[in-house]
Design a protein around this motif. Structure first.
Motif, PDB file in Angstrom:
ATOM      1  N   THR C  57      81.974  38.481  53.000  1.00 29.97           N
ATOM      2  CA  THR C  57      82.075  39.857  53.452  1.00 29.97           C
ATOM      3  C   THR C  57      83.510  40.180  53.852  1.00 29.97           C
ATOM      4  O   THR C  57      84.026  41.260  53.569  1.00 29.97           O
ATOM      5  CB  THR C  57      81.102  40.100  54.618  1.00 29.97           C
ATOM      6  N   ASP C 177      77.820  44.075  48.659  1.00 29.37           N
ATOM      7  CA  ASP C 177      77.563  42.929  49.518  1.00 29.37           C
ATOM      8  C   ASP C 177      76.065  42.658  49.511  1.00 29.37           C
ATOM      9  O   ASP C 177      75.284  43.436  50.065  1.00 29.37           O
ATOM     10  CB  ASP C 177      78.050  43.224  50.935  1.00 29.37           C
ATOM     11  N   GLU C 178      75.653  41.594  48.843  1.00 29.19           N
ATOM     12  CA  GLU C 178      74.260  41.186  48.741  1.00 29.19           C
ATOM     13  C   GLU C 178      73.318  42.344  48.383  1.00 29.19           C
ATOM     14  O   GLU C 178      72.431  42.689  49.155  1.00 29.19           O
ATOM     15  CB  GLU C 178      73.803  40.547  50.056  1.00 29.19           C
TER      16      GLU C 178
HETATM   17 MG   LIG Z   1      78.242  38.618  54.478  1.00 26.15          MG
END
Ligand SMILES: [Mg+2]
Ligand SMILES: Nc1ncnc2c1ncn2[C@@H]1O[C@H](COP(=O)(O)OP(=O)(O)OP(=O)(O)O)[C@@H](O)[C@H]1O
Ligand SMILES: Nc1ncnc2c1ncn2[C@@H]1O[C@H](COP(=O)(O)OP(=O)(O)OP(=O)(O)O)[C@@H](O)[C@H]1O
Ligand SMILES: [Mg+2]
Lengths: 236, 267, 287, 287
Positions: C57, C177-178
Motif C-alpha cells: 500500500t 489496492d486488493e
Molecule cells: Mg495494504
C-alpha cells in the motif's frame, strides 16, 4: 485555543476547577444514567468523544494556506446536548493535554469552562433561540457553531486577562489585548466553522436524514432526548 | 509531530512498566512546584529536573520532546508578547522602558511576561514526564482506585481506542478524496467552494462510519460477553522505593532551594 | 553504472510510471521501502505482491503521489513528480488509486453523485461529467446501480462503484489496492472481466493482491515487496522462485506447485495451460 | 417427513450446535435466511460458503446468539436457546464468534488486557485468567505480542489477537467469519495451523470463507447459503455440484476443476491428492 500548563496561578486554577465542576458532574451523572439504561450508549458516547478529538486531524481549507482545525464543540452541543458535552469535552481536553501537549492539567478547569461549558451552552442557546423564532435550520446551525467558537474565544481571553492584568489599563485592557491577538485566527475560524457546520449538516441530511430527524436536529421530526434517539439510530 | 507521536513514545518508553502512581506523583508534583514556587528560581529547577527525567532517565528522544513542546511554545510566545506590551497611558512615563502611542513596555509588564513564559515552560515540561511515559489507558485504569464511576472510565478508555481506529479512517478517507482531486478541485480561488463542500463530505462520512463502527464494536463486545462493564486484567507493576525517594527529594529540594535565592517559598 | 544506464534507456521507450531509488516511510516509523526502482509500462498488467505490512500500500501511495518519498522520486513519462498542488493535480488525472475499503472513498448519498465526484473536481462541464459517469459505470458492469443509494449497496457493489469513481477520471494508469479482497468467487471473476474491458479501453492496470493464483493468471509482471526492497520481473518467473516467495511470505500458486510436483516442463499459469501440459495423456486417464 | 425424522435422530447423537427451521433478517430488510436447519457436530470442520450478502454472517450471528431469529430456533446440545441474559451467558461460554474485522472486537489498548476481557466476564479468578490468556496467545502463536499496544499491531497480528480473545473463553465451538481474509499467503497457512492446534485441543471450528480452495482442503462439511436457504453436505460433494455453485456465486475449486477437465476419477481435495491421482503417470511425464 487552550491555556497552556502552568501559567495560571494556583488560586485561579482552583477557582476555574470549582466553576467547571458542577457542570461536569451534572454531565457525568447524566452519562452514568444513560449508560446504566443502555449499556451500548457507552460506545456511541466514546465515538462522539473520539470524533471530537479526531476533528483536529482534519485541516480546514483556506485561501491563504495557513492551517486551522475545527473544534467541533458546536456540533457536539447540537447532537448530544450541552450537559453531555461538558463531560465529553473534559475527556477530550485531558486527551489533548496528554496526547498533543495542548492545554494542561492544572489549567484543565479553565479550559473545560471555556471550551466544554461556555462554548456548547452559548452555541446551543443560539441554536434553540433561532429555531424558536422560526429561523431556518441552516441559520440555526451556523449561529450555533459561530457563537460556540466565539464564546470560547472570549472566555479564554478573559481568563488570561484576569491572570495577567495590564499594568496600565487593568483587566479590561488586557482582555482587549488578548481578544485582539487571538482575533486574527479565531474570528475567521469561528466563521469558517459556521459555514462548515451548514455544509456538514446538509451532507448529513442527504446521507442520514432520518437519523438526524430522530435526533431532533433537523426540523420535521420528534424532539426526543438524546439517549432515546441514540438507541433508535443504533438499530438502523 | 503526528497526532500519535507522544503516545507512541509513551508505549515504547522504559518507564512504561513503572507504577502509574509514581509517575503521576513525580510529574504533578513538579507541576505544582512550578505553579507555586517563585518563578525565579523555582521554574528553572523544575524545568531542569523535568528535562533530565525525560531525556536521561525515561530515555525519550530529544526530537520527540522538542516536537511535543512546539505547540505550547507558540502559545507561550503569543501570550508572552501580549502581556509584555501593555496598553493605556502610563501614570509615570519614566517608569516604562519603551513606548509608542498607547503601547508601552515596562518593568512590570516584562516581569509578568517572563513569569508567564517561565511558569508555562516549566509546567508543560513537568507534564510531559507523564505524557511521554504513560499511555492514557494506564492512567485511566489507575484512576479506578479513586472511585471514579466505572462507566465514565470505560467511556474514556473506549474513546482512546476509537481515536486510533478513527484516525485511520480519517487518513484513508482523506487520501481517497485527494486522489480524486477533492483537495484541489478546479474553479475560482482554487475551487474554494468545492473544497469546503468536500471537507464537509469528508467529515460527514467519517462521522457516519464512526457511528456504524461504534455499533459494530458493541456487537463484537456483546459476543464476548459484554453485559454492563468492561473488566480486564489488572496490570502488574513493581514499585520502587528509590524512585519514590528521589521524587520526594527532587520536589522538596526545588522548593527549599527557592528560599535562599528568592527569599520566599510562594510565588 | 551500466545497469543503471540500461534501465534509463529502457524506460525512455514508454515508462508510463516508475520510481527511481525511492525510499519511503510513515512519520515516526522505521523505513518501509528502500531504494526502490520499478517501472510500469503502457499495457503491461502488474501485480504487486508481498507480506502483510511489507509496504504494498505504501508503494501504491507513493506512486499515486499521496505519500511523499523520503528520497528518490516518482517519474511519470520520464518527468519527475513534484509534490506541489499543480503538479499533483496533473498527476492525479493520469494516475488513479483505488483503496482497499470501498467505504473509505464513497462520500455521497447516491451512486451517480459519488462517481461524479472526481470529474466535477476536474471542473468539467456537467454534460461531459454525466457522460463519463455513464461510461465508467457501464465499463464496470454497474449501470443498473446508478440511481441507488450508496449505503444500500452490498460489499461487492460498493467495490465496483469505488472503482468506477476512479475510472470516471479516465486515468492512463489505474492502481488498485486488493480489488478482489472480500468478494465472492463470482465477484472476483466479474471484477477481473471489468479490468479486462478497462484494458481494452486503453487503461493500464496495476494491483496489489494477496491472491497468488490470481496474480499468476492475470498479470504479466510482478513486483514483489520483500525486506524493504522491490523485485520486478515476469510474474511466472518470480512466483516460481522458491527463495523469493519464502522471504516474501507468499506461497507457490497451484499451477506452479503442480507442475513442480509432477516435474512438468514449463510454467503453466492457469487451468488451461496445466491441462494443455498434461493433455497428451488424457485418453489414458479416462481409460 | 421421513428425512426430517432421520435428521433428528442423527442430531441426538452429538449435535453440538444446530438450527431448526430458522428464519432470520435484519430490522427493516426482507428475509435473509429462511427455514434453515443445519447442525454442527463435535470435531467436524465446517466451512460456510455463499455469495456476498447471501447471509453467512447473519447465520453466524444467529448461531452465536447475538441475532434473535424471526422464527425457528438455535439448539445447543439439543436444548433450544432462549434469548435472555442467563441463557445467552451460558451459550457464549460454549460458542464464540470472531468477527471479520478485528477492529470490531478489540476495544482495549493492550493485547493482554483485551484477551482477558472474555475470561474476566466469566468471573474467573485473576490467576486462572492470566493462565488462559497465556495459553490462548500461545495457541495462536502470538505470545510475543502480549505486551504490545493494540493499535500498533499489523492487520494480521490484530486478527490473531481477536481469535485469541475468543479462544481464551475455551469454547466448545469457535465460529470464525472469514478468518483468512486480508492475510498474506503465509499468514493463511499460519492461521490454519493455529486452527488445527485448536482442534487438537478439543475445540470444534466452523468458518465462513470466500476461498473455495481453502474450504475444500480444510473442511469436512460445507454449508452453502443460496437463495435464503442453506444446503449442508460433505464439502467435496457440494463444491463439485455445478448447479449449486453457479447459484451460490461460487467457483469450482481448482483440484475439482482439474479433475473434471482431465476426467480423473474421484474428487481430489488438494495438491497431494491431485498428484496421487495423476501419480501413476509421473514417470512418463518426467521422461
Ligand atoms: Mg495494504
Ligand atoms: N499511516 C501509517 N502510519 C504509520 N505507519 C504505517 C501507516 N500505514 C502503514 N504503516 C506501516 O508501514 C508498513 C507498511 O504498511 P503497508 O500498509 O504499506 O503494508 P501492506 O503491504 O499494504 O500490508 P497489507 O498486506 O496488510 O495491506 C507497516 O509496517 C505499517 O505498520
Ligand atoms: N446490520 C444490518 N442491517 C441491515 N441489513 C443488514 C445488516 N447486516 C447485513 N444486512 C443485510 O443482510 C444480508 C446478508 O448479509 P450478511 O452480512 O449476512 O452477508 P454475508 O454472506 O456475510 O456477505 P459477505 O460475504 O459480503 O460478508 C445482506 O443483504 C445485507 O445487506
Ligand atoms: Mg459476511
Amino acid at each position: 485555543m487552550h491555556i497552556a500548563e502552568g501559567i495560571l496561578s494556583p488560586t485561579e486554577c482552583a477557582v476555574w476547577y470549582a466553576a467547571a465542576a458542577p457542570f461536569v458532574i451534572h454531565g457525568a451523572r447524566q452519562v452514568v444514567r444513560q449508560v446504566k439504561e443502555h449499556p451500548e450508549n457507552r460506545l456511541l458516547l466514546a465515538t462522539a468523544g473520539a470524533f471530537t478529538f479526531v476533528l483536529s486531524a482534519i485541516k480546514l481549507p483556506s485561501v491563504s494556506g495557513s492551517s486551522s482545525h475545527p473544534t467541533g464543540t458546536g456540533v457536539g452541543a447540537v447532537l448530544f446536548k450541552p450537559p453531555v458535552m461538558a463531560f465529553l469535552g473534559m475527556i477530550v481536553l485531558i486527551f489533548q493535554a496528554l496526547l498533543l501537549a495542548h492545554g494542561g492539567i492544572s489549567t484543565l478547569g479553565a479550559n473545560t469552562f471555556s471550551m466544554a461549558i461556555a462554548g456548547p451552552w452559548v452555541g446551543y442557546a443560539f441554536y434553540r433561540l433561532t429555531k424558536k423564532l422560526g429561523g431556518p435550520d441552516a441559520l440555526a446551525i451556523f449561529l450555533c457553531m459561530v457563537f460556540a467558537d466565539f464564546s470560547t474565544y472570549c472566555v479564554t481571553s478573559f481568563q488570561l486577562a484576569i491572570a495577567f492584568p495590564d499594568p496600565h489599563s487593568g483587566i479590561l485592557g488586557a482582555a482587549g489585548k488578548f481578544l485582539g491577538i487571538f482575533a486574527v485566527t479565531q474570528i475567521p475560524l469561528a466563521l469558517a466553522e459556521g459555514v462548515l457546520g451548514i455544509l456538514l449538516f446538509r451532507f448529513l441530511a442527504r446521507v442520514a436524514g432520518p437519523q438526524l430527524r430522530s435526533l431532533g436536529v433537523l426540523s420535521g421530526g420528534a424532539d426526543g432526548p438524546a439517549d432515546a434517539s441514540m438507541k433508535e439510530t443504533a438499530g438502523v | 509531530m503526528t497526532i500519535t507521536s507522544l503516545d507512541d513514545a509513551a508505549w515504547d518508553s522504559p518507564w512504561r512498566r513503572r507504577p502509574v502512581g509514581e509517575k503521576v506523583a513525580l510529574s504533578l508534583g513538579l507541576v505544582a512546584t512550578a505553579l507555586c514556587t517563585p518563578a525565579w528560581p523555582g521554574t528553572l529547577f523544575v524545568s531542569v529536573a523535568a528535562a533530565v527525567a525525560i531525556l536521561a532517565f525515561a530515555r525519550i528522544r530529544a526530537r520527540v520532546l522538542w516536537q511535543a513542546m512546539c505547540a505550547p511554545l507558540v502559545f507561550l510566545a503569543l501570550g508572552g508578547v501580549s502581556v509584555l506590551v501593555s496598553v493605556g497611558t502610563a501614570q509615570d512615563p519614566t517608569a516604562v522602558w519603551w513606548h509608542a502611542g498607547i503601547l508601552s513596555v515596562g518593568p512590570v509588564s516584562a516581569r509578568q511576561a517572563a513569569n508567564l513564559v517561565a511558569h508555562g515552560l516549566a509546567g508543560t515540561l513537568a507534564l510531559m514526564i507523564l505524557a511521554l511515559t504513560t499511555p492514557m489507558v494506564d492512567l485511566l485504569t489507575w484512576m479506578r482506585r479513586f472511585r471514579v464511576p466505572d462507566s465514565l472510565l470505560e467511556i474514556a478508555n473506549l474513546t482512546y481506542r476509537l481515536i486510533f481506529v478513527l484516525l485511520d479512517t480519517v487518513a484513508t478517507a482523506h487520501e481517497a478524496s485527494r486522489c480524486r482531486l477533492g483537495d484541489a478541485p478546479i474553479g475560482r480561488l482554487n475551487g474554494f467552494r468545492r473544497r469546503w463542500e468536500n471537507t464537509a463530505a469528508l467529515m460527514g462520512s467519517v462521522g457516519i462510519r464512526a457511528w456504524s463502527r461504534a455499533n459494530r464494536l458493541n456487537d463484537g463486545l456483546v459476543n464476548r460477553g459484554f453485559e454492563d462493564s468492561l473488566l480486564t486484567l489488572p496490570v502488574r507493576r513493581a514499585g520502587s522505593w528509590r524512585f519514590k525517594a528521589v521524587t520526594l527529594l527532587v520536589i522538596a529540594g526545588s522548593w527549599a532551594a527557592c528560599w535562599p535565592v528568592a527569599g520566599r517559598l510562594w510565588r | 553504472m551500466l545497469a543503471r544506464r540500461r534501465k534509463v534507456v529502457e524506460m525512455s521507450e514508454d515508462p508510463l510510471l516508475g520510481t527511481e531509488a525511492l525510499c519511503a516511510t510513515h512519520p515516526g516509523r522505521p523505513i518501509v521501502l528502500q531504494d526502490v526502482s520499478v517501472d510500469m509500462r503502457r499495457g503491461v498488467r502488474v501485480a504487486i505482491l508481498g507480506a502483510n505490512g511489507s509496504g504494498k500500500t505504501t508503494l501504491l501511495r507513493c506512486l499515486s503521489g499521496s505519500l511523499k518519498p523520503v528520497s528518490g522520486c516518482v517519474r511519470r513519462l520520464g518527468a519527475e513528480l513534484r509534490h506541489d498542488r499543480r503538479a499533483l493535480r496533473e498527476h492525479r488525472r493520469a494516475v488513479q488509486l483505488v483503496l482497499q475499503d470501498p467505504d473509505d472513498q464513497l462520500f455521497s448519498a447516491d451512486v451517480t453523485q459519488d462517481v461524479s465526484f472526481g470529474p466535477m473536481n476536474m471542473g468539467l462541464p456537467v454534460d461531459e461529467v454525466r457522460d463519463r459517469v455513464d461510461r465508467a459505470l457501464t465499463l464496470l458492469g454497474a449501470d443498473h446501480l446508478a440511481e441507488r443509494a450508496t449505503h444500500q449497496l452490498s460489499y461487492g457493489e460498493r467495490k465496483r462503484v469505488a472503482v468506477a469513481g476512479a475510472v470516471a477520471m479516465m486515468p492512463d494508469l489505474l492502481l488498485l489496492d486488493e480489488p478482489t479482497a472480500g468478494l465472492d468467487p463470482a465477484g472476483v471473476v466479474q471484477m477481473m472481466a471489468a479490468l479486462d474491458r478497462l484494458r481494452e479501453a486503453g487503461t493500464t492496470v496495476a494491483m496489489a493482491t494477496h491472491d497468488v493464483d490470481l496474480a499468476l493468471e492475470w498479470a504479466d509482471e510482478a513486483l514483489v515487496v520483500v525486506d524493504h526492497r522491490v523485485v520486478q520481473g515476469p510474474v511466472d518467473e518470480l512466483l516460481a522462485d522458491a527463495d523469493l516467495i519464502g522471504r516474501a511470505h507468499l506461497e507457490l500458486p497451484w499451477p506452479l506447485a503442480l507442475a513442480r510436483r509432477l516435474e512438468l516442463p514449463g510454467r503453466p499459469r492457469n487451468l488451461d495451460e496445466v491441462v494443455g501440459l498434461l493433455g497428451g495423456r488424457r485418453p489414458e486417464v479416462a481409460g
